[in-house]
Structures are given as C-alpha cells and as structure tokens.
Design a protein around this motif. Sequence first.
Motif, PDB file in Angstrom:
ATOM      1  N   THR A   1       0.823  -1.205   0.000  1.00 58.40           N
ATOM      2  CA  THR A   1       0.000   0.000   0.000  1.00 58.40           C
ATOM      3  C   THR A   1       0.858   1.257   0.000  1.00 58.40           C
ATOM      4  OG1 THR A   1      -1.863  -1.060   1.133  1.00 58.40           O
ATOM      5  CG2 THR A   1      -1.709   1.333   1.306  1.00 58.40           C
ATOM      6  N   TRP A   2       0.554   2.143  -0.930  1.00 60.80           N
ATOM      7  CA  TRP A   2       1.201   3.451  -1.018  1.00 60.80           C
ATOM      8  C   TRP A   2       0.206   4.493  -0.519  1.00 60.80           C
ATOM      9  CZ3 TRP A   2       1.381   6.445  -6.237  1.00 60.80           C
ATOM     10  CH2 TRP A   2       1.979   7.705  -6.036  1.00 60.80           C
TER      11      TRP A   2
ATOM     12  N   GLN B   1      -0.939   7.902  -0.497  1.00 62.53           N
ATOM     13  CA  GLN B   1      -0.755   9.125  -1.266  1.00 62.53           C
ATOM     14  C   GLN B   1      -1.171  10.359  -0.469  1.00 62.53           C
ATOM     15  OE1 GLN B   1      -3.190   7.220  -4.431  1.00 62.53           O
ATOM     16  NE2 GLN B   1      -1.708   8.137  -5.835  1.00 62.53           N
TER      17      GLN B   1
ATOM     18  N   ASP C   1       4.202   7.296   2.526  1.00 64.72           N
ATOM     19  CA  ASP C   1       4.680   6.022   3.067  1.00 64.72           C
ATOM     20  C   ASP C   1       4.210   4.848   2.205  1.00 64.72           C
ATOM     21  OD1 ASP C   1       5.920   7.261   5.185  1.00 64.72           O
ATOM     22  OD2 ASP C   1       4.280   6.928   6.594  1.00 64.72           O
ATOM     23  N   VAL C   2       5.032   3.813   2.166  1.00 66.17           N
ATOM     24  CA  VAL C   2       4.691   2.567   1.476  1.00 66.17           C
ATOM     25  C   VAL C   2       4.897   1.412   2.453  1.00 66.17           C
ATOM     26  CG1 VAL C   2       5.233   0.991  -0.425  1.00 66.17           C
ATOM     27  CG2 VAL C   2       5.326   3.465  -0.798  1.00 66.17           C
TER      28      VAL C   2
ATOM     29  N   SER D   1      -5.017   6.356  -1.622  1.00 70.79           N
ATOM     30  CA  SER D   1      -4.009   5.296  -1.601  1.00 70.79           C
ATOM     31  C   SER D   1      -4.123   4.444  -2.851  1.00 70.79           C
ATOM     32  CB  SER D   1      -4.177   4.412  -0.363  1.00 70.79           C
ATOM     33  OG  SER D   1      -5.406   3.714  -0.428  1.00 70.79           O
TER      34      SER D   1
ATOM     35  N   THR E   1      -3.103   0.345  -3.812  1.00 67.82           N
ATOM     36  CA  THR E   1      -2.680  -0.911  -3.190  1.00 67.82           C
ATOM     37  C   THR E   1      -2.609  -2.020  -4.225  1.00 67.82           C
ATOM     38  OG1 THR E   1      -3.686  -0.314  -1.069  1.00 67.82           O
ATOM     39  CG2 THR E   1      -3.236  -2.646  -1.438  1.00 67.82           C
TER      40      THR E   1
ATOM     41  N   VAL F   1      10.869   4.966  -2.134  1.00 65.40           N
ATOM     42  CA  VAL F   1       9.435   5.202  -2.336  1.00 65.40           C
ATOM     43  C   VAL F   1       9.143   5.686  -3.751  1.00 65.40           C
ATOM     44  CG1 VAL F   1       7.527   6.733  -1.700  1.00 65.40           C
ATOM     45  CG2 VAL F   1       8.834   5.561   0.068  1.00 65.40           C
TER      46      VAL F   1
ATOM     47  N   SER G   1       6.622   3.523  -5.949  1.00 64.98           N
ATOM     48  CA  SER G   1       5.312   4.110  -6.221  1.00 64.98           C
ATOM     49  C   SER G   1       5.097   4.315  -7.718  1.00 64.98           C
ATOM     50  CB  SER G   1       5.154   5.437  -5.468  1.00 64.98           C
ATOM     51  OG  SER G   1       6.134   6.367  -5.854  1.00 64.98           O
TER      52      SER G   1
END
Length: 291
Positions: free
Chosen positions: A39-40, A42, A61-62, A90, A92, A131, A135
């Motif tokens: 999961t990023w 955003q 965060d990831v 986000s 995912t 990241v 991402s």
Amino acid sequence: MKALQFTLPVTYDKSVIVQEEQLPHFYPYLHRHNETQLTWIQEGEGTLVAGTSMHTFSSGDVFLLGANQPHLFKSNPEYFSNESGKQVRSMTVFFNPNGNLSSLFELPEMQVLGAFIQQHSGGFKLPSKYVKSVSQKIVEMQESQGFNRFMLFFQLLKDLYAINGKLEPLSMVPVDHVSESEGIRISTIYNYIMKRYDTMISLEDVAAEAHMTPQAFCRYFKKHTGHTFVTFLNEMRINEACKKLTTGGAESISTVAYSSGFNSITNFNRVFKSVIGNSPREYLENYRSNF
C-alpha cells in the motif's frame, strides 16, 4: 459494536489486483485477507496497526502487509469530521502468494521471490529513498492490464527483493492462522480498545465485550497477540501521545497525557519512557531538533 467479517473477500478474476481509493478516511476496522498487500499512502495520516504493533503513517509512506496479517490503517480523528474537508488517497497492490500464483513461485527461477515474500510475512515499511521508484511502478501497474501488468508486478517484486536485508518487520509476532470465528473475536477486542483508549477502560470492560471472565481474557489475549492487555493499551496510548506532541496542537505535555487516557502525569512519564526510551520532554526536544 457488531463485529464485521474478519477476512475480506477480494475478486479473483485477476492474479494481481491494483486498487485505488479516495475516501474521507480509511476502512476503520481491523481485518485480514489471504492476499499480501503493498500500500502506497498518497494522502492521509494516522496509525497503522499491523499484528500487535503500531506505527505512525503519513503521506508518501509505502507498507507491505503479509498474507493473513491482521491490520488497520487508523485515520486520525479529524478525518471523521465532516467539516474537516480531509480525505485519504491510496493505491494498493493485492496478490495471493498461496493461491493461483503459488505454482509460479515454486519454479526454480522464482523461488527466491517466494522465499522473500514468506520471510517478510510480518510486513515492512519501505525506506523513504525507495518510495519514488516503487510508487512509480505501482502507478504503471494501475495503468496496465493483462500480461503487461503481470510483468510489471514481477519487476516490482524484483525491486523489493533487491533491498532485502534493509527492511525492519512491522510485527515480530507470527501470523496466527485462527478460525474465522476467532478472528472476529480478536477484531472485536481490538476495535473496542482502539475506540476507547483515551477513556478509563478496564480489564473487566474488555473481558465483558469478549464474553469472557477477566482471567480467561488475559490468557486468550496473551496467546493470540503476544502482549498483555495492559501492554497493548499503554502502547496504543503512547503512540497517540507521540502524534499529539509532534503535531503542535496540544497546549502542554500534561494535556497530552490526560487526553491520551492517563490519569496522572507521573504514570504517563513512566510508561512513556518504558515504551519510547526517553521522557516526553526529551522526545519532543529530539523531534524539534530534527526540523
């Protein structure tokens, strides 16, 4: 509070699923599923509960979460206010390493990636310097379909594997393959505590919610989480206190202590130091010195 399904169903018409979300707040209940997820975040801030451990999350965060690992992205309280105008976004990636991809990971050339996924069943937070590239791969996957998405997925796993050895697990407690009914009970307990951590919640209160005697509840909670009830509650309160100290919204350390569920400054300072390693004032000074 009614317990929701602990295992969330995900569509199985694709081997790799990319899900994009834009909501007022993240799904507010502890849950698990057969899929590993990457999961990023955003947009959004809050606390990630992974297994029995808690971690602050924020935009950019990831996180990787292992298959069947109980988890919850707990948005900060302001995200639940209609007047705040806040939202979370986000992307995912979901995949089931033990489902229709299992035979692929058993191929000799793929076993290192399969072992990597298994090794990190406790999840991890991606170091910030990786990241941007990870991402970007997630975005490319979201914009692709079929074979192209599948190839990008394995390139993504290859990139993650290349930084193996630098990844700290989110939770050291092994995933407990409990039954669905046990999962629902654990979910109910977690959600009850997380909604009331800032009140004078007692062992008897939580045990009654789980329909157990206090003695039986203590044994049950320790078996399934690796923590005592008091330890888990204190860590949750200190995690929330750290966020309040660093956001600058609190008037004083004592205000933070009482708003986080502690009934005395002495107890707050003692618990804070045992969890974090230094006093609230030292923690705040260290945080400010880094900005």
